[in-house]
Motif scaffolding. Structure first.
Motif, PDB file in Angstrom:
ATOM      1  N   VAL A   1     -25.079 -29.993 -14.809  1.00 62.77           N
ATOM      2  CA  VAL A   1     -26.214 -29.449 -14.051  1.00 62.77           C
ATOM      3  C   VAL A   1     -25.695 -28.745 -12.793  1.00 62.77           C
ATOM      4  CG1 VAL A   1     -28.167 -30.878 -14.804  1.00 62.77           C
ATOM      5  CG2 VAL A   1     -26.504 -31.870 -13.239  1.00 62.77           C
ATOM      6  N   SER A   2     -25.787 -27.406 -12.803  1.00 60.40           N
ATOM      7  CA  SER A   2     -25.264 -26.674 -11.642  1.00 60.40           C
ATOM      8  C   SER A   2     -26.190 -25.525 -11.301  1.00 60.40           C
ATOM      9  CB  SER A   2     -23.855 -26.169 -11.950  1.00 60.40           C
ATOM     10  OG  SER A   2     -23.926 -25.064 -12.801  1.00 60.40           O
ATOM     11  N   GLY A   3     -25.714 -24.650 -10.408  1.00 53.88           N
ATOM     12  CA  GLY A   3     -26.511 -23.491 -10.023  1.00 53.88           C
ATOM     13  C   GLY A   3     -26.637 -22.486 -11.164  1.00 53.88           C
TER      14      GLY A   3
ATOM     15  N   THR B   1     -19.607 -30.188  -6.334  1.00 48.66           N
ATOM     16  CA  THR B   1     -19.728 -28.751  -6.070  1.00 48.66           C
ATOM     17  C   THR B   1     -18.368 -28.081  -6.339  1.00 48.66           C
ATOM     18  OG1 THR B   1     -19.453 -29.329  -3.762  1.00 48.66           O
ATOM     19  CG2 THR B   1     -21.670 -28.831  -4.456  1.00 48.66           C
ATOM     20  N   ASP B   2     -18.361 -26.748  -6.359  1.00 52.73           N
ATOM     21  CA  ASP B   2     -17.172 -26.023  -6.819  1.00 52.73           C
ATOM     22  C   ASP B   2     -15.915 -26.345  -6.010  1.00 52.73           C
ATOM     23  OD1 ASP B   2     -18.785 -24.929  -8.695  1.00 52.73           O
ATOM     24  OD2 ASP B   2     -18.952 -22.958  -7.752  1.00 52.73           O
ATOM     25  N   ASN B   3     -14.842 -26.649  -6.728  1.00 52.97           N
ATOM     26  CA  ASN B   3     -13.551 -26.975  -6.096  1.00 52.97           C
ATOM     27  C   ASN B   3     -12.460 -26.729  -7.125  1.00 52.97           C
ATOM     28  OD1 ASN B   3     -12.600 -29.754  -7.393  1.00 52.97           O
ATOM     29  ND2 ASN B   3     -14.822 -29.764  -7.267  1.00 52.97           N
TER      30      ASN B   3
ATOM     31  N   GLY C   1     -14.081 -27.317 -16.102  1.00 51.56           N
ATOM     32  CA  GLY C   1     -13.674 -27.836 -14.793  1.00 51.56           C
ATOM     33  C   GLY C   1     -14.676 -28.856 -14.273  1.00 51.56           C
ATOM     34  N   HIS C   2     -15.950 -28.518 -14.268  1.00 53.55           N
ATOM     35  CA  HIS C   2     -16.962 -29.467 -13.774  1.00 53.55           C
ATOM     36  C   HIS C   2     -16.887 -30.790 -14.542  1.00 53.55           C
ATOM     37  CE1 HIS C   2     -19.108 -27.556 -10.566  1.00 53.55           C
ATOM     38  NE2 HIS C   2     -19.363 -26.473 -11.258  1.00 53.55           N
ATOM     39  N   ILE C   3     -16.740 -30.698 -15.859  1.00 59.73           N
ATOM     40  CA  ILE C   3     -16.673 -31.919 -16.680  1.00 59.73           C
ATOM     41  C   ILE C   3     -15.451 -32.748 -16.283  1.00 59.73           C
ATOM     42  CG2 ILE C   3     -16.204 -32.721 -19.043  1.00 59.73           C
ATOM     43  CD1 ILE C   3     -18.062 -30.435 -20.018  1.00 59.73           C
TER      44      ILE C   3
ATOM     45  N   HIS D   1     -12.313 -22.562 -18.376  1.00 59.10           N
ATOM     46  CA  HIS D   1     -13.752 -22.287 -18.299  1.00 59.10           C
ATOM     47  C   HIS D   1     -14.319 -23.134 -17.147  1.00 59.10           C
ATOM     48  CE1 HIS D   1     -17.989 -22.222 -19.506  1.00 59.10           C
ATOM     49  NE2 HIS D   1     -17.704 -21.233 -20.344  1.00 59.10           N
ATOM     50  N   HIS D   2     -15.152 -22.508 -16.322  1.00 59.74           N
ATOM     51  CA  HIS D   2     -15.686 -23.195 -15.136  1.00 59.74           C
ATOM     52  C   HIS D   2     -16.364 -24.534 -15.481  1.00 59.74           C
ATOM     53  CE1 HIS D   2     -17.206 -23.373 -11.034  1.00 59.74           C
ATOM     54  NE2 HIS D   2     -18.407 -23.617 -11.512  1.00 59.74           N
ATOM     55  N   ILE D   3     -17.080 -24.567 -16.595  1.00 57.27           N
ATOM     56  CA  ILE D   3     -17.810 -25.791 -16.963  1.00 57.27           C
ATOM     57  C   ILE D   3     -16.849 -26.894 -17.431  1.00 57.27           C
ATOM     58  CG2 ILE D   3     -19.568 -26.756 -18.548  1.00 57.27           C
ATOM     59  CD1 ILE D   3     -20.572 -25.033 -16.108  1.00 57.27           C
TER      60      ILE D   3
HETATM   61 ZN    ZN Z   1     -19.880 -24.693 -10.453  1.00 55.01          ZN
END
Ligand code: ZN
Ligand code: KG4
Length: 334
Positions: A137-139, A301-303, A117-119, A113-115
């Motif tokens: 907190v993202s787009g 940011t996304d990576n 990933g952010h975490i 899940h993308h989130i």
């Molecule tokens: Zn993102």
């Protein structure tokens, strides 16, 4: 212990990224191909344009990451891929590429899940300490998440309408700033004064947020001033806007830490790059003896490195996808 190498793929929005991550915490090599300049001329991400560029670039990005890491597909233990949420056409390119490689080389496929990933971008900085509260907190997201342990996510609140990054980008547009507006508003915010009276969004006892009212207030203010022939002071408007955003995000986050009796806070997502938010949280966490972890800008940011970090833990708890894995534009974090 044997090392575990995850090949990770991220293509949920306008970045085509592939990474190789060791044991969920060491970034071996990452390539991020951003389409930001292409979309800037449209004032935002155009989904169809984004998918086409992912298709054109993805093979090259894979080749580049293996070259950078001096590794081959035979060194890889599992392939992790962002399956959602995001732009469906963009997600499909990464998912299809990951599935093809996994099938051809008989390597386990792990859906991320993308989130998550952010975490887990924070795990590339230092090992996550539990229990923790994550402010995402993202787009596309604004969430408060409680984590008792690795890969256990409890959403305790979030935005009821716009995500905070989206609100930044829309507000920036009426201020005449180029896409993506977030970093530009952030820069101006540190130079101005808080002179504009803007509403504080959803200041209640919940852990929810609402940014559409603040966004409308900025848009209306800019239009009214234009109609009256007055010029807006963009720098002061940026400062006033950012102060309201930072106030409400930090207020609810600090309350969550207290009420959940947690002393670890991590911040994740594109807006975690915001200097105003970082410095206010830093100050509040020091005052309240909270351990704060905020990733460096390249991990905000996304990576794909963050997908590799999350993918390692998903792999360890046995998460697997079969060859019929599909991309999902929306999906709950679990
Ligand atoms: Zn993102
Ligand atoms: O996480 P991300 O790269 O993509 C999504 O998953 O949405 O976040 C992109 C968002 C954009 O809205 C961008 O304007 C915002 O993060 N952003 C910022 C800053 N840097 C990026 N917003 C405020 N201040 C910043 N410094």
């Amino acid at each position: 212990m044997m090392d575990t190498y995850i090949l990770a793929v991220e293509s949920s929005c306008d970045e085509t990224s592939v990474s190789i991550v060791k044991n969920g915490c060491v970034e071996i090599a990452t390539v991020v191909l951003s389409q930001m300049d292409i979309h800037a001329s449209f004032g935002g991400v155009v989904p169809e344009v984004a998918s086409r560029h992912h298709i054109e670039n993805i093979t090259m990005v894979f080749e580049e990451v293996f070259k950078k890491a001096n590794m081959t597909i035979n060194d890889i233990d599992a392939i992790a891929v962002t399956y959602g949420p995001g732009l469906i056409g963009s997600l499909l390119i990464g998912v299809q590429a990951a599935k093809t490689l996994a099938y051809l080389h008989n390597i386990p496929l792990v859906p991320v899940h993308h989130i998550a990933g952010h975490i887990y971008a924070n795990n590339l900085v230092e090992p996550l300490k539990f229990p923790l509260i994550a402010l995402v907190v993202s787009g596309g997201h604004t969430d408060l998440i409680y984590m008792k342990d690795n890969y256990s996510f409890e959403r305790i609140g979030g935005t009821l309408d716009d995500a905070v990054g989206e609100c930044y980008d829309k507000a920036a547009r009426v201020m005449g700033l180029q896409y993506p507006g977030g970093p530009r508003v952030d820069k101006l915010a540190s130079e101005g004064e808080d002179t504009y009276k803007l509403p504080v969004p959803l200041d209640d006892d919940s852990y929810n947020f609402s940014f559409s009212g603040l966004k409308s207030a900025v848009i209306n203010l800019a239009h009214n001033e234009e109609q009256r022939g007055n010029e807006i002071n963009v720098t002061n408007l940026a400062t006033s806007f950012q102060n309201r955003v930072v106030e409400i995000l930090t207020k609810k986050t600090m309350r969550a830490l207290k009420e959940y009796n947690v002393d670890n806070l991590i911040v994740a997502g594109g807006v975690a790059a915001n200097k105003g938010l970082r410095s206010k949280l830093d100050e509040l966490c020091k005052q309240n003896n909270i351990h704060l972890c905020v990733p460096p800008i390249k991990y905000c940011t996304d990576n794909a490195a963050m997908i590799g970090a999350a993918g390692y833990y998903a792999y360890k708890i046995g998460r697997r996808a079969s060859i019929d894995l599909n991309a999902k534009a929306n999906d709950k974090l679990n």
